[in-house]
Design a protein around this motif. Structure first.
Motif, PDB file in Angstrom:
ATOM      1  N   UNK A  12       6.086  10.289  17.153  1.00 22.43           N
ATOM      2  CA  UNK A  12       6.683   8.971  17.360  1.00 22.43           C
ATOM      3  C   UNK A  12       7.469   8.471  16.147  1.00 22.43           C
ATOM      4  N   UNK A  56       0.976   3.974   6.663  1.00 24.58           N
ATOM      5  CA  UNK A  56       1.861   4.870   5.923  1.00 24.58           C
ATOM      6  C   UNK A  56       3.043   5.285   6.797  1.00 24.58           C
ATOM      7  N   UNK A  66       0.831  -1.214   0.000  1.00 26.47           N
ATOM      8  CA  UNK A  66       0.000   0.000   0.000  1.00 26.47           C
ATOM      9  C   UNK A  66       0.863   1.262   0.000  1.00 26.47           C
ATOM     10  N   UNK A  67       0.337   2.320  -0.605  1.00 24.77           N
ATOM     11  CA  UNK A  67       1.082   3.583  -0.765  1.00 24.77           C
ATOM     12  C   UNK A  67       0.157   4.779  -0.723  1.00 24.77           C
ATOM     13  N   UNK A  68       0.556   5.804   0.016  1.00 22.57           N
ATOM     14  CA  UNK A  68      -0.110   7.108  -0.049  1.00 22.57           C
ATOM     15  C   UNK A  68       0.725   8.127  -0.809  1.00 22.57           C
ATOM     16  N   UNK A  91      11.137   7.148  16.128  1.00 23.44           N
ATOM     17  CA  UNK A  91      11.283   5.767  16.621  1.00 23.44           C
ATOM     18  C   UNK A  91      10.682   4.748  15.645  1.00 23.44           C
ATOM     19  N   UNK A  92       9.489   5.067  15.093  1.00 21.84           N
ATOM     20  CA  UNK A  92       8.748   4.074  14.301  1.00 21.84           C
ATOM     21  C   UNK A  92       9.257   3.967  12.870  1.00 21.84           C
ATOM     22  N   UNK A 123      12.674   5.112  11.476  1.00 27.45           N
ATOM     23  CA  UNK A 123      13.980   5.765  11.630  1.00 27.45           C
ATOM     24  C   UNK A 123      14.741   5.976  10.313  1.00 27.45           C
ATOM     25  N   UNK A 136       4.707   3.608   8.665  1.00 26.94           N
ATOM     26  CA  UNK A 136       4.569   2.925   9.959  1.00 26.94           C
ATOM     27  C   UNK A 136       4.078   3.883  11.039  1.00 26.94           C
ATOM     28  N   UNK A 156       9.623  -2.195  10.502  1.00 27.81           N
ATOM     29  CA  UNK A 156       9.537  -1.152  11.518  1.00 27.81           C
ATOM     30  C   UNK A 156       9.036  -1.696  12.843  1.00 27.81           C
ATOM     31  N   UNK A 157       9.418  -1.072  13.947  1.00 23.89           N
ATOM     32  CA  UNK A 157       8.949  -1.525  15.257  1.00 23.89           C
ATOM     33  C   UNK A 157       7.461  -1.214  15.429  1.00 23.89           C
ATOM     34  N   UNK A 158       6.807  -1.894  16.342  1.00 20.30           N
ATOM     35  CA  UNK A 158       5.409  -1.637  16.647  1.00 20.30           C
ATOM     36  C   UNK A 158       5.261  -1.200  18.105  1.00 20.30           C
ATOM     37  N   UNK A 159       4.180  -0.480  18.379  1.00 25.87           N
ATOM     38  CA  UNK A 159       3.861  -0.163  19.765  1.00 25.87           C
ATOM     39  C   UNK A 159       3.487  -1.432  20.518  1.00 25.87           C
TER      40      UNK A 159
END
Lengths: 198, 198
Positions: free
Chosen positions: B98, B48, A147-149, B101-102, B104, B50, A186-189
């Motif tokens: 954020x 988008x 997906x892309x914006x 961090x999310x 980088x 992340x 990417x990291x997640x919450x």
């Protein structure tokens, strides 16, 4: 009657935890029938008053994708032109004209007609939900999505949606992803960073 | 490595074709752990850059649900007060803080800071996508959902999200649905009514 059991771990992985945003594509055919099936599955997902505002274009031919090219951010051109299919996720600002058929229980059309703010909010919210269902339906069918914006919505609307009632939302490149071309994830919450149980 | 096979028909039915919007609930316990797991699965879904703007409240106690009651349309009160859990799907207009961090890889924060229109559009679009992932994650775990837009967002925001950066989107009643309380299913569009392959 469905039971209340979770899907097997492998299915949860395919849908969620191992699903990735893909940037490169294997040379493996994506039949139109699979794209149709994914959209038909997604259409079963819930929308407010069954309003179903999602509209979709599937760009498959070289010519169709060329019409999109100039609207893309430069970083998105190569992977999009290479994708077996590009889905334009859009929404119809005249969705409420279909409510007498889609939601016959009451006069839901009258909730919207003439209320441009509610129309826009409802169309965008529900078509985006439907696009989320579609993205997961692609994965459920074994496909991968990117997906892309990062594109010019106004240019896409002028090129593909003359008339003004249909607006582009975002794009999804579709194919069988090449794992060699993935970016680092990417990291997640964690749950407690974004949610609370009261 | 995942293969490219579709999920079994029963899984597609549980997620999509047999999933229904529920209005009544069986007397069967919904553990907090299942709500956590559903949100954690949904967090793997793409956004988008992340940006992960979804924020969620889970109203479980009688007291918490009572705080919601006056914001609901009258027709939504009884089923919501009876639901084992009510999830408030919301979005954070300060999500971009954020991004270092999310995401980088680049300075994505600077794309948004000071651009209120882009912030609102990005937060609403991506948090709604995430809410769609969450709704299907609930079904994937065997739960049923009853999403609703019929409430006063401003009242919910004032009651639950003091400060102004977090905005409510929609609500999802959650539990094990009582099939005896389903409404007739609304019709859906066929593929060719809303989509085209170019």
């Amino acid at each position: 009657m469905l039971d209340d059991d979770p899907l097997p771990q492998q299915a949860l992985a395919q849908l969620f935890s191992e699903g990735r945003t893909h940037n490169g594509w294997l040379d493996k055919e994506v039949p139109d029938s699979l794209l149709r099936q994914a959209l038909e599955l997604a259409l079963w997902g819930p929308t407010s008053a069954n309003c179903l505002p999602l509209r979709a274009l599937f760009l498959r031919s070289r010519e169709a994708k060329a019409r999109l090219k100039d609207a893309l951010l430069p970083g998105n051109v190569e992977k999009t032109m290479a994708a077996p299919a590009v889905a334009v996720m859009a929404y119809d600002l005249e969705f409420y004209e279909h409510l007498p058929r889609l939601y016959p229980a009451t006069d839901a059309r009258s909730w919207f007609a003439g209320n441009a703010v509610l129309i826009e909010k409802t169309a965008f919210r529900n078509a985006t939900l439907q696009a989320g269902y579609f993205l997961l339906a692609l994965r459920a069918l074994g496909l991968d999505a990117g997906p892309m914006s990062g594109f010019d919505n106004d240019r896409v609307d002028a090129e593909f949606f003359a008339g003004g009632a249909i607006k582009s939302n975002f794009l999804i490149n579709i194919g069988y992803g090449d794992p060699a071309k993935l970016y680092p994830r990417g990291p997640r919450f964690g749950f407690d960073e974004i949610a609370e149980i009261l």
